[in-house]
Every structure is written in structure tokens, then in C-alpha cells.
Design a protein around this motif. Structure first.
Motif, PDB file in Angstrom:
ATOM      1  N   HIS A  64      14.640   4.362  19.526  1.00  0.00           N
ATOM      2  CA  HIS A  64      14.588   4.034  20.959  1.00  0.00           C
ATOM      3  C   HIS A  64      13.775   5.024  21.771  1.00  0.00           C
ATOM      4  O   HIS A  64      14.092   5.295  22.938  1.00  0.00           O
ATOM      5  CB  HIS A  64      15.998   3.898  21.541  1.00  0.00           C
ATOM      6  N   LYS A  65      12.756   5.594  21.159  1.00  0.00           N
ATOM      7  CA  LYS A  65      11.846   6.451  21.919  1.00  0.00           C
ATOM      8  C   LYS A  65      10.685   5.606  22.413  1.00  0.00           C
ATOM      9  O   LYS A  65      10.216   4.704  21.704  1.00  0.00           O
ATOM     10  CB  LYS A  65      11.311   7.578  21.018  1.00  0.00           C
ATOM     11  N   ASP A  66      10.220   5.905  23.627  1.00  0.00           N
ATOM     12  CA  ASP A  66       9.037   5.235  24.166  1.00  0.00           C
ATOM     13  C   ASP A  66       7.808   6.005  23.723  1.00  0.00           C
ATOM     14  O   ASP A  66       7.653   7.177  24.078  1.00  0.00           O
ATOM     15  CB  ASP A  66       9.083   5.229  25.698  1.00  0.00           C
ATOM     16  N   VAL A  67       6.946   5.319  22.969  1.00  0.00           N
ATOM     17  CA  VAL A  67       5.772   5.995  22.425  1.00  0.00           C
ATOM     18  C   VAL A  67       4.504   5.342  22.968  1.00  0.00           C
ATOM     19  O   VAL A  67       4.383   4.114  22.970  1.00  0.00           O
ATOM     20  CB  VAL A  67       5.754   5.901  20.880  1.00  0.00           C
ATOM     21  N   LEU A  68       3.590   6.160  23.457  1.00  0.00           N
ATOM     22  CA  LEU A  68       2.268   5.657  23.808  1.00  0.00           C
ATOM     23  C   LEU A  68       1.327   6.102  22.695  1.00  0.00           C
ATOM     24  O   LEU A  68       1.100   7.299  22.490  1.00  0.00           O
ATOM     25  CB  LEU A  68       1.806   6.225  25.158  1.00  0.00           C
ATOM     26  N   TYR A  69       0.805   5.128  21.947  1.00  0.00           N
ATOM     27  CA  TYR A  69       0.004   5.412  20.752  1.00  0.00           C
ATOM     28  C   TYR A  69      -1.476   5.297  21.092  1.00  0.00           C
ATOM     29  O   TYR A  69      -1.962   4.193  21.368  1.00  0.00           O
ATOM     30  CB  TYR A  69       0.425   4.427  19.647  1.00  0.00           C
ATOM     31  N   ASP A  70      -2.167   6.444  21.077  1.00  0.00           N
ATOM     32  CA  ASP A  70      -3.600   6.417  21.368  1.00  0.00           C
ATOM     33  C   ASP A  70      -4.364   6.000  20.114  1.00  0.00           C
ATOM     34  O   ASP A  70      -4.705   6.817  19.261  1.00  0.00           O
ATOM     35  CB  ASP A  70      -4.082   7.782  21.879  1.00  0.00           C
ATOM     36  N   ASP A  71      -4.625   4.705  20.023  1.00  0.00           N
ATOM     37  CA  ASP A  71      -5.309   4.112  18.872  1.00  0.00           C
ATOM     38  C   ASP A  71      -6.747   3.754  19.237  1.00  0.00           C
ATOM     39  O   ASP A  71      -7.379   2.922  18.591  1.00  0.00           O
ATOM     40  CB  ASP A  71      -4.561   2.847  18.431  1.00  0.00           C
ATOM     41  N   ARG A  72      -7.258   4.382  20.311  1.00  0.00           N
ATOM     42  CA  ARG A  72      -8.629   4.066  20.730  1.00  0.00           C
ATOM     43  C   ARG A  72      -9.623   4.757  19.799  1.00  0.00           C
ATOM     44  O   ARG A  72      -9.386   5.862  19.326  1.00  0.00           O
ATOM     45  CB  ARG A  72      -8.880   4.553  22.164  1.00  0.00           C
ATOM     46  N   ASP A  73     -10.734   4.081  19.585  1.00  0.00           N
ATOM     47  CA  ASP A  73     -11.790   4.648  18.757  1.00  0.00           C
ATOM     48  C   ASP A  73     -12.639   5.527  19.675  1.00  0.00           C
ATOM     49  O   ASP A  73     -13.677   5.105  20.162  1.00  0.00           O
ATOM     50  CB  ASP A  73     -12.607   3.496  18.149  1.00  0.00           C
ATOM     51  N   ASP A  74     -12.158   6.736  19.930  1.00  0.00           N
ATOM     52  CA  ASP A  74     -12.821   7.595  20.907  1.00  0.00           C
ATOM     53  C   ASP A  74     -12.802   9.032  20.399  1.00  0.00           C
ATOM     54  O   ASP A  74     -12.131   9.351  19.419  1.00  0.00           O
ATOM     55  CB  ASP A  74     -12.092   7.496  22.256  1.00  0.00           C
ATOM     56  N   ARG A  75     -13.529   9.913  21.100  1.00  0.00           N
ATOM     57  CA  ARG A  75     -13.605  11.310  20.671  1.00  0.00           C
ATOM     58  C   ARG A  75     -12.269  12.015  20.876  1.00  0.00           C
ATOM     59  O   ARG A  75     -11.518  11.711  21.808  1.00  0.00           O
ATOM     60  CB  ARG A  75     -14.685  12.041  21.478  1.00  0.00           C
ATOM     61  N   ALA A  76     -12.027  13.023  20.002  1.00  0.00           N
ATOM     62  CA  ALA A  76     -10.772  13.772  20.091  1.00  0.00           C
ATOM     63  C   ALA A  76     -10.626  14.410  21.467  1.00  0.00           C
ATOM     64  O   ALA A  76      -9.541  14.391  22.062  1.00  0.00           O
ATOM     65  CB  ALA A  76     -10.723  14.843  19.002  1.00  0.00           C
ATOM     66  N   LEU A 102      -6.447  10.877  15.497  1.00  0.00           N
ATOM     67  CA  LEU A 102      -7.771  11.487  15.641  1.00  0.00           C
ATOM     68  C   LEU A 102      -8.855  10.728  14.885  1.00  0.00           C
ATOM     69  O   LEU A 102     -10.038  10.915  15.128  1.00  0.00           O
ATOM     70  CB  LEU A 102      -7.747  12.945  15.163  1.00  0.00           C
ATOM     71  N   LYS A 103      -8.473   9.904  13.901  1.00  0.00           N
ATOM     72  CA  LYS A 103      -9.494   9.179  13.153  1.00  0.00           C
ATOM     73  C   LYS A 103      -9.078   7.722  12.938  1.00  0.00           C
ATOM     74  O   LYS A 103      -8.650   7.327  11.852  1.00  0.00           O
ATOM     75  CB  LYS A 103      -9.755   9.874  11.819  1.00  0.00           C
ATOM     76  N   VAL A 104      -9.192   6.966  14.020  1.00  0.00           N
ATOM     77  CA  VAL A 104      -8.827   5.548  13.950  1.00  0.00           C
ATOM     78  C   VAL A 104      -9.768   4.858  12.959  1.00  0.00           C
ATOM     79  O   VAL A 104     -10.975   5.081  12.988  1.00  0.00           O
ATOM     80  CB  VAL A 104      -8.933   4.904  15.349  1.00  0.00           C
ATOM     81  N   GLY A 105      -9.201   4.061  12.069  1.00  0.00           N
ATOM     82  CA  GLY A 105     -10.008   3.399  11.044  1.00  0.00           C
ATOM     83  C   GLY A 105      -9.852   4.066   9.692  1.00  0.00           C
ATOM     84  O   GLY A 105     -10.079   3.445   8.651  1.00  0.00           O
ATOM     85  N   ASP A 106      -9.435   5.310   9.685  1.00  0.00           N
ATOM     86  CA  ASP A 106      -9.147   5.991   8.423  1.00  0.00           C
ATOM     87  C   ASP A 106      -7.784   5.493   7.927  1.00  0.00           C
ATOM     88  O   ASP A 106      -6.783   5.647   8.634  1.00  0.00           O
ATOM     89  CB  ASP A 106      -9.115   7.516   8.662  1.00  0.00           C
ATOM     90  N   PRO A 107      -7.755   4.881   6.728  1.00  0.00           N
ATOM     91  CA  PRO A 107      -6.516   4.223   6.300  1.00  0.00           C
ATOM     92  C   PRO A 107      -5.321   5.170   6.264  1.00  0.00           C
ATOM     93  O   PRO A 107      -4.207   4.778   6.650  1.00  0.00           O
ATOM     94  CB  PRO A 107      -6.840   3.721   4.881  1.00  0.00           C
ATOM     95  N   ASP A 108      -5.516   6.434   5.869  1.00  0.00           N
ATOM     96  CA  ASP A 108      -4.386   7.357   5.788  1.00  0.00           C
ATOM     97  C   ASP A 108      -3.861   7.731   7.174  1.00  0.00           C
ATOM     98  O   ASP A 108      -2.656   7.779   7.406  1.00  0.00           O
ATOM     99  CB  ASP A 108      -4.779   8.627   5.018  1.00  0.00           C
ATOM    100  N   ALA A 122      -7.653  15.233  26.449  1.00  0.00           N
ATOM    101  CA  ALA A 122      -7.713  15.378  27.908  1.00  0.00           C
ATOM    102  C   ALA A 122      -6.858  14.314  28.596  1.00  0.00           C
ATOM    103  O   ALA A 122      -6.104  14.609  29.530  1.00  0.00           O
ATOM    104  CB  ALA A 122      -9.162  15.302  28.382  1.00  0.00           C
ATOM    105  N   ASP A 123      -6.970  13.065  28.132  1.00  0.00           N
ATOM    106  CA  ASP A 123      -6.182  11.989  28.747  1.00  0.00           C
ATOM    107  C   ASP A 123      -4.685  12.231  28.548  1.00  0.00           C
ATOM    108  O   ASP A 123      -3.881  12.014  29.461  1.00  0.00           O
ATOM    109  CB  ASP A 123      -6.551  10.622  28.135  1.00  0.00           C
ATOM    110  N   MET A 124      -4.318  12.662  27.350  1.00  0.00           N
ATOM    111  CA  MET A 124      -2.894  12.854  27.065  1.00  0.00           C
ATOM    112  C   MET A 124      -2.327  13.987  27.914  1.00  0.00           C
ATOM    113  O   MET A 124      -1.221  13.884  28.448  1.00  0.00           O
ATOM    114  CB  MET A 124      -2.705  13.117  25.568  1.00  0.00           C
ATOM    115  N   ASP A 125      -3.094  15.068  28.068  1.00  0.00           N
ATOM    116  CA  ASP A 125      -2.639  16.159  28.952  1.00  0.00           C
ATOM    117  C   ASP A 125      -2.562  15.677  30.396  1.00  0.00           C
ATOM    118  O   ASP A 125      -1.635  16.007  31.124  1.00  0.00           O
ATOM    119  CB  ASP A 125      -3.590  17.363  28.864  1.00  0.00           C
TER     120      ASP A 125
END
Ligand code: ATP
Ligand code: MG
Length: 437
Positions: A372-384, A350-356, A389-392
């Protein structure tokens, strides 16, 4: 996989050309794009789903004793002249001339090609039975290609062909495919009902269609509700007599509208389900229809030639992607069954760029990948809101939401897409829970 690098062109707006929900969602989720009428490009998300379905279909075909081959998509017209279908097939067949003016065609089906392979290579009854299958693209120049992948012109099919010495053995091959189909559709998270069918232009004396129930199905279907609750056969011995399983599945009433007996409504009363359905598979036993004109003979036990008995067994692999979505979605998007999902888990930062937050995501991502899990990591600098919405929309079975407040407490939110159920867990507990899924 980092979403910032993944090719996932999702759409907020509903494309106007799409009339049914699976087509709309496949376009919106960035799975496919139309190339020409009834012909599609498969983008990475769609390709991943298609590959998962292919793998399940393949495993179940192999388990039932079928052997995978690859036949050409472009065929010579000569074989079709031999079987008598070259003139009969009609405008659905895309006919092509090569530079030497030879008649070629883009295969709408492969009975002729596989019968030719068989007759050139199998000479004795001792080499039987044989069942050969492929998972390959077909072209049928449908009058009205529509509903996206549901009725395309180019589409992916699993087609198997059995060869046997007599009717009894050939019926066994048919039963093997029947059982394999029940298992395949169950693994894909679908309820598919076998229905007695006409054998259609391919001809023959024994045929079933497998129909998935969904509101947008092309045909009306009626069946006994107990069919919907039947579990697919587990631990099958494909060499054993399968007829009792077949009888068990075919003894309950099931029909499409053209064959529906209205009196059944009275007889079955509350046990009659009326619904709409999508044909996802079709099996035929057609005996000597091709082996006779194409002279596919083997030497029989008494030394004289015997014309082999055949069946063919299709699954609409690309149509299945759409059928699964028709059967499993909600107002927010697709809800993939775990067995075919393009990724197992969506990880939302939810807060890309925040070190924690970045560090927590990296830790969770790496831990899940190790398992061995397939993970799609939403690392986009975009609104929550966009991320949720995209993930759903793309419908991955699990979501992990990592935000600054949670991270400060050492927790993340785990959400199950199918139910919307959420729980707060420590990083390790979330990873542990997903590892055993
Ligand atoms: P239909 O009755 O829907 O036209 P069919 O009986 O001509 O199909 P088969 O030859 O039995 O189809 O093909 C096997 C499977 O391939 C079908 O059960 C269906 O799932 C799939 N299929 C057939 N035509 C198409 C198409 N145009 N687009 C996508 N899938 C298709
Ligand atoms: Mg059919």
C-alpha cells in the motif's frame, strides 16, 4: 503510477511571475497553473497534496466532535441583508445577479448560511452543542492577489461554526478547536504558533491566529523560543477541561509586529525569537453577533428562548500547501513531510529498455504497491540528470535508483530526500525498509 503516463508538466526555468519560493516551486513541479489573477487550476500532483491535507484536517475536526457538511458556494444576498453584512462587506465580495435580478454572491465566508441552517433545524438546548464544518472554496476579490496560493482570490478553506447555550460551553467549543488546530498543524509537519488576535471585521471577544514561521511570511512575529519546541497535545480527551492546555500554550509570549512590545526584547533576551510568519488558521469566538440579528434561538432549560453563542474557525487549506513548501524546501526543490507527500516513493529507472533494469523496477514497484505504498515510477526514456532533477524538484520523501551496475550486483540505491543520505541495499532490503516507514 508510471511517470510516462502521469500528467506532470515540470519546468526547468523559473517562471518570472512568481516572487516567492512556494509559488515558483509549485509552478515548476507542475502542481498548479494560473487560470486568472488569483485563480488556479490544480494539476494531479498538486491535487494529491491538497487531498492529503484535506484528509488530515478532516480527521482532526471529526476527532474534536465537529461534523462535516457542504454548503453552497453561491449564496443568496438576502441572508446577508438580515445579518447586516451585505452592505458592510465591501468590494472583496463578488456580487452576482441571477436571471431574475436577485442578489446573489460567491461566498467569502459562511456565518450567515450556517446560522440559517441552525435556526431552521435546532429548536432546543438539549440538541446543543453543535459544531458544523465544511471544506470548500471561497471567493474574496482581494485587492492584490499575490504569491500564488498564499493570497488567492479563490481559495480552499476549512470553516467550522460552533453553537452553544452559554459562554462557558461556547468557550469549551473554542478550546476544542484550538487543540484540534495544534494537532492538525503538527501532523502536517508544521510548527504553528497561536497568537492572540483582533477579531477583525467578523467581530468578537476571543480570537487567535495560528502562524507558521517562514522567511517569506507576510507578517513579522516575535515569540518565546520555548513555543517552538512544544509538542502538540497527544491523546486528547475533548470532553475534558481543555483550559489548562490552552493556558499552557498562551502563557508564553507571542505577538505579531503590530502588537509586539519592544520591552520584551530586554525581558526575554536570548529567549526571544523574531521571525516572519504565515497565517494558516484563525479562530474567533463572537458570541451573539449573528445569532442575535438572525434570531438563532433555542428553548432553554426554563422554557424561555435563549440566543445561542457562536464561534467560527478557519483553516486556509490551499494556503497550507504553499506554507508547507515555504517551511520545507531546499535549493533543489520541495521536501514534502511524509504525511502530505503526493507519493511516498519515487522509483527511478536509469536505463529504460534494459531488460534487467526494467524487471528489477517492476519487481520493486509491485512489492511496494502490495504494501500500500504510493509509488511514482520514472519509466521515461530520458537522461539520468533530468530524472534526478525532476525527482528532487517534486520532493517525494524517498527515492529508489535502479541502474545497470547495481542491478548486476543485486542492489539499488535508496535516497532520503530530506537529508540526501544514500545507501545501497538489496531489492528486498530496500522494500522491507520502506514498508516499515
Ligand atoms: P488575512 O488576514 O490573511 O487576509 P483573514 O483574516 O481575512 O486572512 P479568515 O477570514 O480568518 O482570513 O480566513 C481563515 C483562513 O483562510 C486564514 O487564516 C487564511 O489561512 C486563509 N485565507 C484567508 N484569505 C485567503 C486568501 N486570499 N488566499 C488564501 N488563503 C486565505
Ligand atoms: Mg485572519
Amino acid at each position: 503510477m508510471r511517470l510516462s503516463r502521469f500528467f506532470l508538466p515540470t519546468l526547468k526555468e523559473t517562471p518570472t511571475e512568481a516572487q516567492i519560493v512556494s509559488h515558483r516551486l509549485m509552478l515548476r513541479a507542475g502542481m498548479i497553473r494560473q487560470h486568472a489573477a488569483g485563480i488556479y487550476n490544480w494539476l494531479p500532483l498538486g491535487t494529491r497534496v491538497l487531498q492529503n491535507i484535506i484528509q488530515i484536517v478532516r480527521e482532526e475536526q471529526n476527532a474534536a466532535g465537529a461534523q462535516e457538511i457542504i454548503m453552497p458556494t453561491i449564496q443568496s444576498g438576502d441572508l446577508w441583508k438580515e445579518s447586516g453584512r451585505y452592505d458592510d462587506y465591501g468590494p472583496e465580495m463578488l456580487r452576482i445577479k441571477d436571471r431574475h435580478e436577485r442578489d446573489m454572491l460567491y461566498g467569502p465566508t459562511h456565518e450567515e448560511v450556517v446560522t440559517d441552517i441552525f435556526r431552521n433545524n435546532i429548536k432546543s438546548y438539549r440538541d446543543l452543542p453543535k459544531n458544523l464544518y465544511q471544506i470548500n472554496w471561497k471567493f474574496r476579490d482581494e485587492v492584490r492577489p499575490r504569491f500564488g496560493l498564499m493570497r488567492g482570490r479563490e481559495f480552499l478553506m476549512k470553516d467550522a461554526y460552533s453553537f452553544d447555550i452559554n459562554y462557558e460551553r461556547s468557550k469549551h467549543a473554542y478550546n476544542q478547536m484550538f487543540v484540534a488546530y495544534l494537532r492538525t498543524f503538527a501532523r502536517l509537519g508544521l510548527k504553528a504558533i497561536p497568537m492572540k488576535a483582533d477579531s477583525g471585521p467578523i467581530g468578537g471577544d476571543l480570537s487567535h491566529e495560528f502562524i507558521v514561521l517562514a522567511d517569506t511570511g507576510e507578517s513579522a512575529v516575535f515569540c518565546h523560543k520555548a513555543l517552538l519546541e512544544k509538542p502538540a497535545p497527544s491523546n486528547v480527551d475533548y470532553e475534558a477541561d481543555l483550559q489548562p492546555i490552552i493556558d499552557d500554550w498562551t502563557s508564553l509570549y507571542a505577538a505579531t509586529d503590530d502588537k509586539h512590545d519592544p520591552a520584551m526584547a530586554t525581558t526575554l533576551g536570548g529567549d526571544l525569537v523574531s521571525a516572519r510568519g504565515i497565517e494558516v488558521g484563525h479562530i474567533f469566538h463572537f458570541g451573539k453577533k449573528y445569532s442575535e440579528p438572525m434570531k438563532a434561538n433555542v428553548i432553554g432549560p426554563d422554557g424561555s428562548p435563549v440566543t445561542v453563542m457562536m464561534g467560527s474557525y478557519g483553516i486556509g487549506v490551499s494556503r497550507l500547501v504553499a506554507a508547507i513548501i515555504e517551511a520545507s524546501h531546499d535549493e533543489h526543490g520541495i521536501v514534502w513531510p511524509e504525511s502530505v507527500a503526493p507519493f511516498d516513493i519515487g522509483l527511478i529507472n536509469l536505463k529504460v529498455g534494459d531488460p534487467d533494469c526494467d524487471a528489477a523496477c517492476k519487481k520493486i514497484h509491485d512489492a511496494l504497491c502490495l504494501m500500500h505504498k504510493d509509488v511514482l515510477y520514472d519509466d521515461r526514456d530520458d537522461r539520468a540528470g533530468v530524472k534526478f532533477a525532476d525527482m528532487d524538484l517534486i520532493g517525494l520523501p524517498w527515492q529508489i535508483v535502479v541502474g545497470p551496475k547495481g542491478v548486476a550486483k543485486g542492489v539499488v540505491e535508496l535516497k532520503r530526500r530530506a537529508t540526501g543520505q544514500k545507501e545501497e541495499l538489496s531489492f528486498d532490503a530496500a522494500v522491507a525498509k520502506l514498508t516499515v516507514m
